[in-house]
Design a protein around this motif. Structure first.
Motif, PDB file in Angstrom:
ATOM      1  N   GLU A 272      -3.248  -5.916   0.487  1.00  0.00           N
ATOM      2  CA  GLU A 272      -4.185  -5.176  -0.377  1.00  0.00           C
ATOM      3  C   GLU A 272      -5.405  -4.736   0.421  1.00  0.00           C
ATOM      4  OE1 GLU A 272      -3.407  -8.383  -0.774  1.00  0.00           O
ATOM      5  OE2 GLU A 272      -2.125  -8.538  -2.548  1.00  0.00           O
ATOM      6  N   GLY A 273      -5.897  -5.664   1.243  1.00  0.00           N
ATOM      7  CA  GLY A 273      -7.099  -5.377   2.026  1.00  0.00           C
ATOM      8  C   GLY A 273      -6.871  -4.244   3.011  1.00  0.00           C
ATOM      9  N   LEU A 274      -5.704  -4.241   3.663  1.00  0.00           N
ATOM     10  CA  LEU A 274      -5.424  -3.203   4.656  1.00  0.00           C
ATOM     11  C   LEU A 274      -5.376  -1.820   3.991  1.00  0.00           C
ATOM     12  CD1 LEU A 274      -2.728  -4.971   6.865  1.00  0.00           C
ATOM     13  CD2 LEU A 274      -5.125  -4.570   7.425  1.00  0.00           C
ATOM     14  N   LYS A 275      -4.794  -1.778   2.798  1.00  0.00           N
ATOM     15  CA  LYS A 275      -4.734  -0.509   2.063  1.00  0.00           C
ATOM     16  C   LYS A 275      -6.148  -0.030   1.731  1.00  0.00           C
ATOM     17  CE  LYS A 275      -2.469   1.416  -2.017  1.00  0.00           C
ATOM     18  NZ  LYS A 275      -1.437   1.140  -3.035  1.00  0.00           N
ATOM     19  N   LYS A 276      -6.961  -0.972   1.329  1.00  0.00           N
ATOM     20  CA  LYS A 276      -8.347  -0.658   0.983  1.00  0.00           C
ATOM     21  C   LYS A 276      -9.103  -0.138   2.219  1.00  0.00           C
ATOM     22  CE  LYS A 276     -11.655  -1.550  -2.268  1.00  0.00           C
ATOM     23  NZ  LYS A 276     -11.665  -1.484  -3.706  1.00  0.00           N
ATOM     24  N   VAL A 277      -8.782  -0.660   3.381  1.00  0.00           N
ATOM     25  CA  VAL A 277      -9.410  -0.208   4.625  1.00  0.00           C
ATOM     26  C   VAL A 277      -9.212   1.294   4.794  1.00  0.00           C
ATOM     27  CG1 VAL A 277      -9.193  -0.235   7.156  1.00  0.00           C
ATOM     28  CG2 VAL A 277      -9.309  -2.385   5.901  1.00  0.00           C
ATOM     29  N   GLY A 278      -7.943   1.723   4.682  1.00  0.00           N
ATOM     30  CA  GLY A 278      -7.635   3.146   4.837  1.00  0.00           C
ATOM     31  C   GLY A 278      -8.385   3.970   3.805  1.00  0.00           C
ATOM     32  N   GLN A 279      -8.335   3.523   2.574  1.00  0.00           N
ATOM     33  CA  GLN A 279      -8.954   4.296   1.486  1.00  0.00           C
ATOM     34  C   GLN A 279     -10.462   4.432   1.654  1.00  0.00           C
ATOM     35  OE1 GLN A 279      -7.694   2.156  -2.026  1.00  0.00           O
ATOM     36  NE2 GLN A 279      -5.836   3.414  -2.222  1.00  0.00           N
TER      37      GLN A 279
ATOM     38  N   LEU B 150      -7.899  12.573  -1.959  1.00  0.00           N
ATOM     39  CA  LEU B 150      -8.349  12.699  -0.556  1.00  0.00           C
ATOM     40  C   LEU B 150      -7.169  12.758   0.403  1.00  0.00           C
ATOM     41  CD1 LEU B 150     -11.218  10.032  -0.580  1.00  0.00           C
ATOM     42  CD2 LEU B 150     -11.478  12.515  -0.704  1.00  0.00           C
ATOM     43  N   TYR B 151      -6.007  12.380  -0.088  1.00  0.00           N
ATOM     44  CA  TYR B 151      -4.829  12.266   0.777  1.00  0.00           C
ATOM     45  C   TYR B 151      -3.824  13.393   0.559  1.00  0.00           C
ATOM     46  CZ  TYR B 151      -5.931   7.371   2.049  1.00  0.00           C
ATOM     47  OH  TYR B 151      -6.496   6.212   2.532  1.00  0.00           O
ATOM     48  N   ILE B 152      -4.294  14.548   0.040  1.00  0.00           N
ATOM     49  CA  ILE B 152      -3.310  15.584  -0.311  1.00  0.00           C
ATOM     50  C   ILE B 152      -2.397  15.984   0.849  1.00  0.00           C
ATOM     51  CG2 ILE B 152      -4.295  16.666  -2.390  1.00  0.00           C
ATOM     52  CD1 ILE B 152      -5.683  18.639  -0.398  1.00  0.00           C
ATOM     53  N   ASP B 153      -2.908  15.883   2.083  1.00  0.00           N
ATOM     54  CA  ASP B 153      -2.103  16.292   3.245  1.00  0.00           C
ATOM     55  C   ASP B 153      -1.121  15.213   3.705  1.00  0.00           C
ATOM     56  OD1 ASP B 153      -3.523  18.611   3.355  1.00  0.00           O
ATOM     57  OD2 ASP B 153      -4.895  17.945   4.938  1.00  0.00           O
ATOM     58  N   VAL B 154      -1.292  14.002   3.183  1.00  0.00           N
ATOM     59  CA  VAL B 154      -0.578  12.860   3.780  1.00  0.00           C
ATOM     60  C   VAL B 154       0.572  12.384   2.897  1.00  0.00           C
ATOM     61  CG1 VAL B 154      -0.879  10.564   4.783  1.00  0.00           C
ATOM     62  CG2 VAL B 154      -2.813  12.151   4.705  1.00  0.00           C
ATOM     63  N   PRO B 155       1.796  12.419   3.405  1.00  0.00           N
ATOM     64  CA  PRO B 155       2.907  11.911   2.594  1.00  0.00           C
ATOM     65  C   PRO B 155       2.711  10.425   2.287  1.00  0.00           C
ATOM     66  CG  PRO B 155       3.588  12.235   4.884  1.00  0.00           C
ATOM     67  CD  PRO B 155       2.231  12.839   4.748  1.00  0.00           C
ATOM     68  N   LYS B 156       3.072  10.057   1.068  1.00  0.00           N
ATOM     69  CA  LYS B 156       2.936   8.648   0.691  1.00  0.00           C
ATOM     70  C   LYS B 156       4.257   7.959   0.972  1.00  0.00           C
ATOM     71  CE  LYS B 156       1.445   5.829  -3.186  1.00  0.00           C
ATOM     72  NZ  LYS B 156       0.777   5.896  -4.496  1.00  0.00           N
ATOM     73  N   THR B 157       4.294   7.138   2.028  1.00  0.00           N
ATOM     74  CA  THR B 157       5.563   6.480   2.359  1.00  0.00           C
ATOM     75  C   THR B 157       5.488   4.974   2.156  1.00  0.00           C
ATOM     76  OG1 THR B 157       5.053   6.135   4.696  1.00  0.00           O
ATOM     77  CG2 THR B 157       6.035   8.249   4.112  1.00  0.00           C
ATOM     78  N   VAL B 158       4.296   4.447   2.007  1.00  0.00           N
ATOM     79  CA  VAL B 158       4.185   3.017   1.681  1.00  0.00           C
ATOM     80  C   VAL B 158       3.231   2.849   0.525  1.00  0.00           C
ATOM     81  CG1 VAL B 158       4.705   1.572   3.674  1.00  0.00           C
ATOM     82  CG2 VAL B 158       2.585   2.863   3.662  1.00  0.00           C
ATOM     83  N   ASP B 159       3.545   1.883  -0.285  1.00  0.00           N
ATOM     84  CA  ASP B 159       2.609   1.571  -1.346  1.00  0.00           C
ATOM     85  C   ASP B 159       2.195   0.118  -1.183  1.00  0.00           C
ATOM     86  OD1 ASP B 159       1.087   2.296  -3.514  1.00  0.00           O
ATOM     87  OD2 ASP B 159       2.496   1.347  -4.901  1.00  0.00           O
ATOM     88  N   ASP B 160       3.115  -0.635  -0.638  1.00  0.00           N
ATOM     89  CA  ASP B 160       2.929  -2.072  -0.558  1.00  0.00           C
ATOM     90  C   ASP B 160       3.613  -2.558   0.711  1.00  0.00           C
ATOM     91  OD1 ASP B 160       1.933  -4.292  -1.708  1.00  0.00           O
ATOM     92  OD2 ASP B 160       3.669  -4.681  -2.999  1.00  0.00           O
ATOM     93  N   TYR B 161       2.823  -2.955   1.701  1.00  0.00           N
ATOM     94  CA  TYR B 161       3.445  -3.496   2.913  1.00  0.00           C
ATOM     95  C   TYR B 161       4.187  -4.786   2.580  1.00  0.00           C
ATOM     96  CZ  TYR B 161       0.276  -0.693   5.915  1.00  0.00           C
ATOM     97  OH  TYR B 161      -0.408   0.300   6.557  1.00  0.00           O
ATOM     98  N   ASN B 162       5.210  -5.051   3.354  1.00  0.00           N
ATOM     99  CA  ASN B 162       5.887  -6.328   3.211  1.00  0.00           C
ATOM    100  C   ASN B 162       5.098  -7.385   4.020  1.00  0.00           C
ATOM    101  OD1 ASN B 162       7.711  -8.354   2.786  1.00  0.00           O
ATOM    102  ND2 ASN B 162       9.182  -7.610   4.315  1.00  0.00           N
ATOM    103  N   LEU B 163       3.919  -7.698   3.504  1.00  0.00           N
ATOM    104  CA  LEU B 163       3.034  -8.681   4.155  1.00  0.00           C
ATOM    105  C   LEU B 163       2.477  -9.599   3.075  1.00  0.00           C
ATOM    106  CD1 LEU B 163       0.816  -6.302   6.368  1.00  0.00           C
ATOM    107  CD2 LEU B 163       2.636  -7.792   7.206  1.00  0.00           C
ATOM    108  N   GLU B 164       1.872 -10.685   3.524  1.00  0.00           N
ATOM    109  CA  GLU B 164       1.252 -11.598   2.564  1.00  0.00           C
ATOM    110  C   GLU B 164       0.029 -10.959   1.926  1.00  0.00           C
ATOM    111  OE1 GLU B 164       0.279 -14.929   5.018  1.00  0.00           O
ATOM    112  OE2 GLU B 164       2.305 -15.757   4.926  1.00  0.00           O
ATOM    113  N   SER B 165      -0.411 -11.553   0.829  1.00  0.00           N
ATOM    114  CA  SER B 165      -1.625 -11.069   0.182  1.00  0.00           C
ATOM    115  C   SER B 165      -2.857 -11.622   0.887  1.00  0.00           C
ATOM    116  CB  SER B 165      -1.639 -11.511  -1.279  1.00  0.00           C
ATOM    117  OG  SER B 165      -0.755 -10.704  -2.003  1.00  0.00           O
TER     118      SER B 165
END
Lengths: 482, 439
Positions: free
Chosen positions: A340-347, B27-42
């Protein structure tokens, strides 16, 4: 400030070495190999050392001191827990030549970090060995070279680099033996597809791209570009300098890149250390995995090992396994941020840049209009024409107001420019303050250009004669009597 | 909210308004959305992160410093408290490359002083403000020698650090630079006859260790006399040894490089260390890396700036002397603080005590019937025949709390049952005697 050599007094010491109770052995090597004169190192007390370096530290601007909007460098906050953990003796005091059975924690950390970075970059495999971004670039170019040679494709001698690219891109490609072909950016600041097509032939080994590029713009034709490159049998290389912008949104691997380097000291918050150490891991798609440098970290039955036997590897690119203590900081950062934090970084990095762009656009021109990613390039060309005040002068005046100047004179294709990157860790208040001060300096430049041209006034030292310094370089202390 | 990201919801709204968009997504209109949720811990709180990672750290064994007898490029020396304390000053740590000299005098002056200290140790005229490590410093030295001489062949002693040699080959091959190895003699020094037989008009440089990888002290004077004047002499050295060994500069070296980790830097599992790079004034413009110089400001006050940047990649691009940009500046600072703390006498004592400890260890081993591989003079490392199954014994030693001499087979497959022992000032009479009980 006085140098430590001038503080030196014969006979003073800052450290007492305990005796190891071993008898003195005579030197048994030839007399002419015995040192006759002592190196003139400082002779000072411990307090002298403390004061000298503390006073030097006070003469440095840093992220912990204030706003550091240095474009393309991603000068974000460096969390202190990262430092604390990296300095733990179980990490800092382990020797690379201790049995790997006694270094399983370190290897596990590197293995897990490799997996995390693969996930974030969208690549299949990764090496953590490269010591900096440019070292990663060289590694990537050597992989591209090895790939083509392994297929008997010896005619691929060219690397294509856009004119907006970091200078390290062409330099790294050259070091790996490629001829560098520079292509001009289009009027919208992005890769011009026609220009690319013109140069893309069977002799091209690799195209190097930064995305978002150094103008802070996303190469929206990237999927098409990847197709064009692959159709010709070439590889697509990703310079990770600007990865911060797309965290949590898209991945180089998903855009069609074959090779990528990451700058851990940028995107992953490890401190820049006055210019290093950094770390530049390189990720690749599966078909390039066998070319990665040695050693690779592998996991076998819950044991972590180093594998040096990779017959098609490009080989060693430095000693040991990489800048381990930088890797520890990165690992800590990713754990702390979580997905969640990494996504927030980009945003928030993108939000901050666009907000500041809007504010700055009321003062100076933006080189390429429209939305930007995590940074943007502005130009004061108009002001220079009107008043003679240059970007450099504005930069120096900013220092008087306690702000570090943005990146100047890069990319090379924009004149009198500032490349501004606020990063996600700066607050709206800081950005407002920066815009206010920039506006004030522009007013000063119009009212009283000389005031700005002679800045700075309040810094430890004023404008330095750089021309003479390079013409007649003095690169070490001149001891008395020389 | 995240603790490193200061934006309140209210502020985000205000900022989006100012930009003229409705949502972050816009803000991301130019950028394709390919990830929404990394396969990583919270995300995790600091307390949890610390406890998780430090329990991982505890899986690493930290040897008592006096029980470390392995070196081979990374050395266990005592690091005075003041060094670590000052080097952690965040005004150094969180600064970047000194692009704005007026507010970077701390960095610039410290690096200028570091350059001076490295010149003093090596006896050379100019130093850069660092390379990544010893291996990359040597690789870049070879590339520089080729730039200077415009000849494509390098002769390198087989007795230099194997990883340095391999790294150099990785760097040199794409540029069609050929590296040929020169044998060592029975005493471990460079075989001068072999060197002479391989030297030709095409030889750009000769590379030799001083001390070499086996700890043996090469006769630089003899080597210098054996090569043509126009062939560069590149010396790979260990900086601590240079307080008792005559400086390579005095003996005719053209480039002196090496690993500076032994000057106050923790082992860090092999990185970061620091590559030092020194040469003669006449070659300063051919040198890779950042160089700091002294100058005056408009008021006549002495200050420091980066010099000769026209050699560098941000200006010269593909024609630059090297691609190195980020270096290991913070480690250079540590070296400078360490050298200031030790002073010439302190560092010489470190060197002499290391020499004594290694010679005591070798003498005792010989008394027990072990033999040294080479009988040439050595500094603080020496190779010896450690007997059958030494590799297994080495692992057992680790369980007993000793990081024993390195089984050479780890880096040189032909050296079965051989070990490379290393002593520094931290190894005491007692710790050596204790280790010897296992031999």
């Amino acid at each position: 400030m006085t140098t430590i050599f001038e503080m030196s007094k014969k006979g003073r010491i800052a450290f007492k070495i305990p005796n190891n109770n071993i008898k003195d052995y005579e030197f048994d090597f030839p007399e002419h190999l015995l040192r006759k004169t002592s190196p003139r190192l400082p002779q000072v007390s411990e307090l002298d050392v403390v004061r000298h370096y503390t006073n030097l530290a006070a003469k440095n601007y840093s992220v912990d001191v204030g706003f550091y909007p240095l474009g393309s460098c991603t000068m974000k906050y460096n969390p202190k827990i990262n430092e604390k953990i990296a300095n733990d003796e179980h990490f800092s005091m382990i020797h690379p030549f201790q049995p790997m059975e006694t270094a399983q924690g370190a290897l596990q950390l590197m293995y897990e970090l490799k997996e995390m970075l693969c996930e974030i970059s969208g690549m299949d495999d990764m090496t953590l060995v490269p010591s900096a971004g440019a070292h990663g670039e060289l590694t990537g170019m050597l992989i591209a070279r090895a790939y083509h040679l392994s297929r008997g494709d010896t005619k691929r001698k060219k690397a294509i680099v856009p004119d907006s690219a970091h200078g390290t891109n062409p330099a790294s490609a050259r070091m790996a033996g490629f001829e560098v072909i520079e292509i001009k950016s289009g009027p919208d600041g992005r890769v011009d597809l026609n220009e690319l097509k013109k140069h893309l032939d069977e002799e091209v080994a690799v195209l190097l791209l930064t995305n978002p590029n150094t103008l802070g713009l996303f190469e929206k034709d990237i999927i098409k570009i990847a197709e064009m490159v692959h159709e010709k049998g070439a590889l697509l290389y990703y310079d990770g300098a600007n990865l911060n912008a797309i965290l949590g949104r898209t991945r180089p691997g998903d855009m069609g890149f074959d090779i990528v380097h990451l700058n851990l000291h940028k995107t992953f918050s490890t401190p820049h250390g006055m210019g290093g150490p950094g770390s530049g891991p390189v990720g690749v798609k599966k078909h390039l995995s066998k070319f990665l440098p040695v050693p690779e970290i592998i996991k076998e039955n819950n044991t972590y090992k180093l594998n040096y036997s990779k017959p098609e590897s490009i080989g060693f690119i430095r000693s040991f396994f990489g800048n381990f203590s930088v890797l520890v900081r990165t690992y800590t950062y990713i754990k702390t941020m979580g997905k969640e934090g990494l996504k927030k970084v980009g945003q928030m990095a993108v939000l901050n840049a666009n907000y500041l762009r809007k504010k700055v656009s009321k003062i100076m021109d933006i080189a390429y209009p429209g939305l930007c990613m995590h940074e943007f390039v502005s130009t004061c060309e108009k002001l220079t024409k009107e008043t003679g005040v240059k970007a450099l002068d504005i930069a120096k005046r900013l220092l008087d107001y306690g702000i570090h100047a943005p990146t100047m004179y890069f990319p090379l294709i924009v004149h009198e420019d500032f490349m501004i990157e606020p990063t996600e860790t700066e607050s709206k208040d800081t950005l407002d303050e920066f815009a206010k001060i920039l506006g004030k300096i522009f007013e000063e430049a119009k009212q009283n250009p000389e005031l700005v041209k002679n800045a700075p006034y309040t810094t430890p030292i004023r404008r330095l004669d750089e021309a003479t310094a390079s013409r007649k370089p003095i690169v070490k202390f001149n001891f008395e009597g020389e | 909210m995240h603790r490193y990201i200061p934006h309140t919801d209210e502020e985000i709204k205000e900022m989006l308004n100012e930009i003229g968009v409705k949502s972050i997504e816009d803000l991301y209109i130019d950028v394709p959305k390919t990830v929404d949720d990394y396969n990583l811990e919270s995300e995790k709180d600091e307390f949890t992160v610390k406890s998780e990672i430090l329990s991982l750290a505890k899986k690493n064994k930290v040897f008592k410093i006096e029980n470390i007898f392995a070196g081979a490029g990374i050395y266990a020396h005592y690091i005075p408290t003041v060094v670590e304390h000052l080097a952690n000053d965040q005004r150094f740590v969180t600064a970047y490359t000194p692009y704005q000299a007026e507010v970077s005098q701390g960095t610039l002056q410290a690096l200028f002083e570091y350059q001076t200290m490295m010149c003093e140790l090596t006896g050379m005229q100019v130093a850069n403000s660092s390379m990544y490590d010893g291996a990359t410093a040597l690789a870049e030295a070879m590339l520089m020698a080729v730039r200077v001489s415009r000849k494509n062949k390098i002769l390198a002693a087989s007795s230099i650090n194997p990883e340095y040699l391999q790294t150099s080959k990785t760097y040199c091959t794409p540029q069609n630079i050929e590296i040929e190895e020169v044998k060592w003699n029975d005493n471990g020094t460079l075989d001068i006859e072999d060197l002479k037989s391989k030297i030709s008009d095409e030889t750009s440089a000769v590379v030799v260790g001083y001390p070499n990888f086996f700890g043996i002290i090469e006769d630089l004077k003899l080597i210098k006399e054996s090569i043509p004047e126009k062939t560069l002499l590149i010396v790979v050295s260990e900086p601590v040894s240079l307080t008792i060994l005559e400086s390579p500069g005095k003996l005719g070296a053209d480039i002196v490089v090496g690993e500076g980790q032994s000057l106050g830097v923790t082992p860090n599992f092999g990185g970061p260390g620091i590559g030092f790079f020194t040469t003669l004034e006449k070659y300063v413009r051919k040198m890779p890396g950042r160089i700091i110089g002294q100058t005056k400001d408009v008021d006549g006050k002495t200050g420091y700036v980066m010099v000769l940047q026209t050699r560098e990649q941000h200006i010269r691009r593909e024609k630059a002397t090297s691609n190195i940009c980020s270096n290991h500046a913070l480690i250079a600072l540590i070296n400078a603080i360490y050298l200031s703390t030790m002073g010439p006498e302190g560092l010489r004592k470190v060197a002499k005590m290391s020499y004594n400890a290694a010679h005591y260890f070798a003498e005792k081993l010989k008394e027990k019937g072990y033999s040294l591989i080479f009988n040439g003079p050595f500094f603080n490392e020496f190779a010896f025949d450690a007997g059958e199954n030494y590799y297994e014994k080495w692992k057992k030693l680790a369980e007993e709390g000793f990081l024993g001499p390195l089984p050479l087979v780890k880096v040189l497959p032909n050296f079965k049952n051989c070990a490379l022992a290393c002593c520094t000032e931290v190894n005491t009479n007692e710790s050596i005697d204790n280790l010897l009980k296992h031999f």
